[in-house]
Enzyme design. Sequence first.
Site, mmCIF file in Angstrom:
data_model
loop_
_atom_site.group_PDB
_atom_site.id
_atom_site.type_symbol
_atom_site.label_atom_id
_atom_site.label_comp_id
_atom_site.label_asym_id
_atom_site.label_seq_id
_atom_site.Cartn_x
_atom_site.Cartn_y
_atom_site.Cartn_z
ATOM 1 N N HIS A 313 8.746 26.669 -15.508
ATOM 2 C CA HIS A 313 7.342 27.060 -15.675
ATOM 3 C C HIS A 313 6.788 26.694 -17.041
ATOM 4 O O HIS A 313 5.694 27.154 -17.390
ATOM 5 C CB HIS A 313 7.172 28.567 -15.504
ATOM 6 C CG HIS A 313 7.457 29.056 -14.121
ATOM 7 N ND1 HIS A 313 6.481 29.239 -13.175
ATOM 8 C CD2 HIS A 313 8.615 29.381 -13.520
ATOM 9 C CE1 HIS A 313 7.032 29.678 -12.063
ATOM 10 N NE2 HIS A 313 8.332 29.773 -12.238
ATOM 11 N N LYS A 492 -6.232 35.685 -19.672
ATOM 12 C CA LYS A 492 -4.856 35.184 -19.595
ATOM 13 C C LYS A 492 -4.093 35.759 -20.786
ATOM 14 O O LYS A 492 -4.707 36.274 -21.716
ATOM 15 C CB LYS A 492 -4.826 33.659 -19.640
ATOM 16 C CG LYS A 492 -5.714 33.067 -20.755
ATOM 17 C CD LYS A 492 -5.790 31.551 -20.695
ATOM 18 C CE LYS A 492 -6.787 31.013 -19.696
ATOM 19 N NZ LYS A 492 -6.163 30.452 -18.494
ATOM 20 N N ARG A 493 -2.753 35.652 -20.772
ATOM 21 C CA ARG A 493 -1.997 36.108 -21.932
ATOM 22 C C ARG A 493 -2.490 35.418 -23.199
ATOM 23 O O ARG A 493 -2.983 34.288 -23.137
ATOM 24 C CB ARG A 493 -0.500 35.810 -21.730
ATOM 25 C CG ARG A 493 0.208 36.826 -20.865
ATOM 26 C CD ARG A 493 0.066 38.244 -21.382
ATOM 27 N NE ARG A 493 0.760 38.445 -22.636
ATOM 28 C CZ ARG A 493 2.032 38.780 -22.765
ATOM 29 N NH1 ARG A 493 2.790 38.976 -21.693
ATOM 30 N NH2 ARG A 493 2.577 38.944 -23.947
ATOM 31 N N LYS A 498 -2.983 28.395 -25.420
ATOM 32 C CA LYS A 498 -4.113 28.642 -24.512
ATOM 33 C C LYS A 498 -5.445 28.599 -25.262
ATOM 34 O O LYS A 498 -6.500 28.563 -24.671
ATOM 35 C CB LYS A 498 -3.938 29.984 -23.806
ATOM 36 C CG LYS A 498 -2.696 30.032 -22.896
ATOM 37 C CD LYS A 498 -2.541 31.391 -22.247
ATOM 38 C CE LYS A 498 -1.243 31.562 -21.466
ATOM 39 N NZ LYS A 498 -1.261 30.913 -20.136
ATOM 40 N N THR A 599 -2.904 29.757 -12.914
ATOM 41 C CA THR A 599 -3.251 30.205 -11.563
ATOM 42 C C THR A 599 -4.561 30.988 -11.600
ATOM 43 O O THR A 599 -5.263 31.069 -10.597
ATOM 44 C CB THR A 599 -2.138 31.092 -10.961
ATOM 45 O OG1 THR A 599 -1.730 32.033 -11.957
ATOM 46 C CG2 THR A 599 -0.953 30.256 -10.534
ATOM 47 N N LYS A 603 -7.936 31.231 -8.992
ATOM 48 C CA LYS A 603 -8.600 32.457 -8.524
ATOM 49 C C LYS A 603 -10.091 32.399 -8.837
ATOM 50 O O LYS A 603 -10.940 32.731 -8.011
ATOM 51 C CB LYS A 603 -7.991 33.693 -9.214
ATOM 52 C CG LYS A 603 -6.560 33.950 -8.814
ATOM 53 C CD LYS A 603 -5.818 34.857 -9.803
ATOM 54 C CE LYS A 603 -4.323 34.679 -9.603
ATOM 55 N NZ LYS A 603 -3.504 35.227 -10.699
HETATM 56 C C1 26Q Z 1 11.564 33.796 -22.923
HETATM 57 C C2 26Q Z 1 12.505 34.098 -23.876
HETATM 58 C C3 26Q Z 1 12.535 35.341 -24.476
HETATM 59 C C4 26Q Z 1 11.599 36.296 -24.090
HETATM 60 C C5 26Q Z 1 10.656 35.999 -23.129
HETATM 61 C C6 26Q Z 1 10.635 34.749 -22.549
HETATM 62 C C7 26Q Z 1 9.605 34.421 -21.560
HETATM 63 C C8 26Q Z 1 8.914 35.422 -20.907
HETATM 64 C C9 26Q Z 1 7.926 35.125 -19.991
HETATM 65 C C10 26Q Z 1 9.269 33.122 -21.267
HETATM 66 C C11 26Q Z 1 8.280 32.837 -20.358
HETATM 67 C C12 26Q Z 1 7.590 33.832 -19.716
HETATM 68 C C13 26Q Z 1 6.502 33.601 -18.783
HETATM 69 C C14 26Q Z 1 6.030 32.418 -18.505
HETATM 70 C C15 26Q Z 1 4.860 32.218 -17.646
HETATM 71 O O1 26Q Z 1 4.209 33.143 -17.205
HETATM 72 N N1 26Q Z 1 4.549 30.954 -17.376
HETATM 73 C C16 26Q Z 1 3.385 30.608 -16.574
HETATM 74 O O2 26Q Z 1 3.809 30.434 -15.237
HETATM 75 C C17 26Q Z 1 2.709 30.236 -14.387
HETATM 76 C C18 26Q Z 1 3.236 30.175 -12.970
HETATM 77 O O3 26Q Z 1 3.928 28.984 -12.762
HETATM 78 C C19 26Q Z 1 1.955 28.982 -14.761
HETATM 79 O O4 26Q Z 1 0.813 28.896 -13.960
HETATM 80 C C20 26Q Z 1 1.542 29.015 -16.234
HETATM 81 O O5 26Q Z 1 0.987 27.778 -16.603
HETATM 82 C C21 26Q Z 1 2.759 29.323 -17.087
HETATM 83 O O6 26Q Z 1 2.369 29.490 -18.430
#
Ligand code: 26Q
Length: 752
Positions: A313, A492-493, A498, A599, A603
């Site tokens: 992702h 978004k986050r 972003k 995503t 929406k």
């Molecule tokens: C990694 C290491 C340590 C702590 C946390 C993490 C971590 C936590 C959450 C790494 C990544 C995430 C989340 C990622 C995420 O939400 N990615 C999003 O995924 C969506 C679905 O595929 C995409 O539409 C977005 O573009 C993407 O940013």
Amino acid sequence: MSIQPYLDTYLTRHGGSLDTSSDRELMYALTAAVRDLQKPMGHAQGKRKLYYFSAEFLVGRLLRANLINLGLLEDVEALLAAHGRSLAQIEDQEPEPSLGNGGLGRLAACFLDSIASLGINGDGVGLNYHYGLFRQRLDTGRQTEMPDPWIAPESWLLDTGVSYPVKFGSFSLNARLYDLEIPGYENGICNRLHLFDVEQPAPPPKDGIQFDKTDISHHLTSFLYPDDSDETGRLLRLYQQYFMVSAGAQLILQELEERGHALEELDKYAVVHINDTHPSMVIPELIRLLTERGVELERAMDLVERTCAYTNHTILAEALEKWPASYLEQVTPQLLPFIRALDERARKRSDAPKLAIWDAHDVIHMAHMDIHSSAKVNGVAELHTEILKNTELHSFYVLYPEKFNNKTNGITFRRWLMGCNPALSDLITQAIGPEWKRDAGKLEGLMDYMEDSALREQLLSVKGENKTKLARWLKGRGTEITPDSILDIQIKRLHQYKRQQMNALYAIWKYLQIKEGRTPTRPVTMVFGAKAAPAYTLAKDTIHLLLCLSRLIDQDPQVSPWLKLVMVENYNVSSAELLVPACDVSEQISLASKEASGTGNMKLMANGAVTLGTLDGANVEISRLVGEENIYIFGRSADEVIDLYQNSAYRSSDYWQKPEVERLVDFIISPQLLTMGDAQSLSRLYKDFISKDYFMALLDLEDYIAVKERCLTDYEDRDAWSRRMLVNIARSGFFSSDRTIAEYDQDIWHLK
Ligand code: 26Q
């Protein structure tokens, strides 16, 4: 099927009634009634079964979603109305399960809905976090974090009474299994989301989200992503991950045996989907369990490779998980021999150091393990998959070209159109009939109504109603907006890639324009919703900047009639369900190449917003579908950005030197703004802009401002704008998660 008997039973037992019970009591009653009604429903069947492993499932409130899928929404609304009650008010009492942080978790939730709705034999596997990610507060001018408890006395969780032992280095825990039922859309099927939990969860911490991170046995399932800025936090994450995958792997093998199959047939009867690297340890854990039960090691590794599939992702290096072997030595020493074996096996295929699972510095690369040990690897939008193949994971692609494939993300239209925007749904159904509810591709039929000006007028008035509804909700939280203004929304986050900070510079530009007497034709309301990771300083500084700007604008009588900046507190699925239907302009402004898909963009499009964005992630596909007249694209391309990184050729100071840019950036530390906020925070952001700006906000800033202005001007031609809205809705059907899931099944899972 009727809900009435279940509801009556509950209300009678609790001495309530549809007339006398409070909204909260009715919410509990409806929750219990739907839960009881779902209990006897059948699970999807099939030879092979999917286990979708994810650290996050951001399911959102479940009452309305489940009523829609059970085909009971209208009946329940009518029943309640007959007693003068409203479902909207009742569901407002429903706590939102806080089991995810953003895109990846919400995607997993949309996927479960589509899997059940397509009648596919598949369940989710995750963890039951009691206090979620965190609840965001903004009342002090900056973000503070609080626990977000969501498990109410009458919750959707079913206690199965089943538990699995999980052994760590120095102690063991039982993983108790709770289930959330996932009904399919009007097909009588109910799949499950399996959520594992500790047996003695800790009560909510008293001091915000601070707790004893070494108290694993009580706190393992307290929070999603506990602060990992120190080693105890990182170890806790590892405990969580192993707890989830070990219990999940035991469940898989148990179900395999219960169905009467041999362990050697695992790949014929099970598919394990690994949602990003968080569940990657399921690979060595399955191999460990198979060998423990007598399967020979090489055979076990082959079987598991044929059973697993991995979705990437992100291309952000810091999000690709790597663990020091010493951490695993402490948490889960029993896995190390199997990871070593996987590494040796991979080295026989390629001895290139950058493909190693276990590197020379004793670091274990989860994504590498996933790619070597999965049958398929996919990215989440066309551009993202191409970047993985050509740049980030190029050497892996050369080694395993047949493993790589794209699966462009999708969303469930049941929640994100039927559920959150009933007025638009009814309008669509009046025009093209109800078939789009089963097949979102049918929305394309709306293209035939382009010359139907009455329909397009109605489209505008539905948007107006949704804006009014949002305005009412915001007013209840102390913020007034003009429903007549243009609603420009970025939800978004919070992350630098972003580029909320670039949008903040636009707000400064607009503020200064208005100060200089150049008022817009119509007021603009800029809305942000974003949580920042608790330890991500620059992200928190950006929230602070936005809050300062919001106050500055509000306090300026010359500017406030024309510009408003709103930061929605604790942005989550429930607030998204109000914001998405109301949006006019959808901000999708990530630095090209960095947003894997997005995503929210889908929406907002489906709800008739027009995208203002870069050619990044799924925006590329949106742009191709709607055509360039129906989207506002700006900024450098992914290729140009990748070149800049490869040649270290971007200097933010080059862009800051442009007077127009300098004026906006310097405003961050102007006396006006400094009186609003914290000098340390603002100057840290300022310094980052001028000396680093790693995600190149200044590079695209001028183009962004110019294109945004064109977009806002175009809004005034209401006839032309309504055509854009119609095209966006009509072409959004491609982004149904039903389509995405059908492709996963066709190319990866082979379940149907
Ligand atoms: C990694 C290491 C340590 C702590 C946390 C993490 C971590 C936590 C959450 C790494 C990544 C995430 C989340 C990622 C995420 O939400 N990615 C999003 O995924 C969506 C679905 O595929 C995409 O539409 C977005 O573009 C993407 O940013």
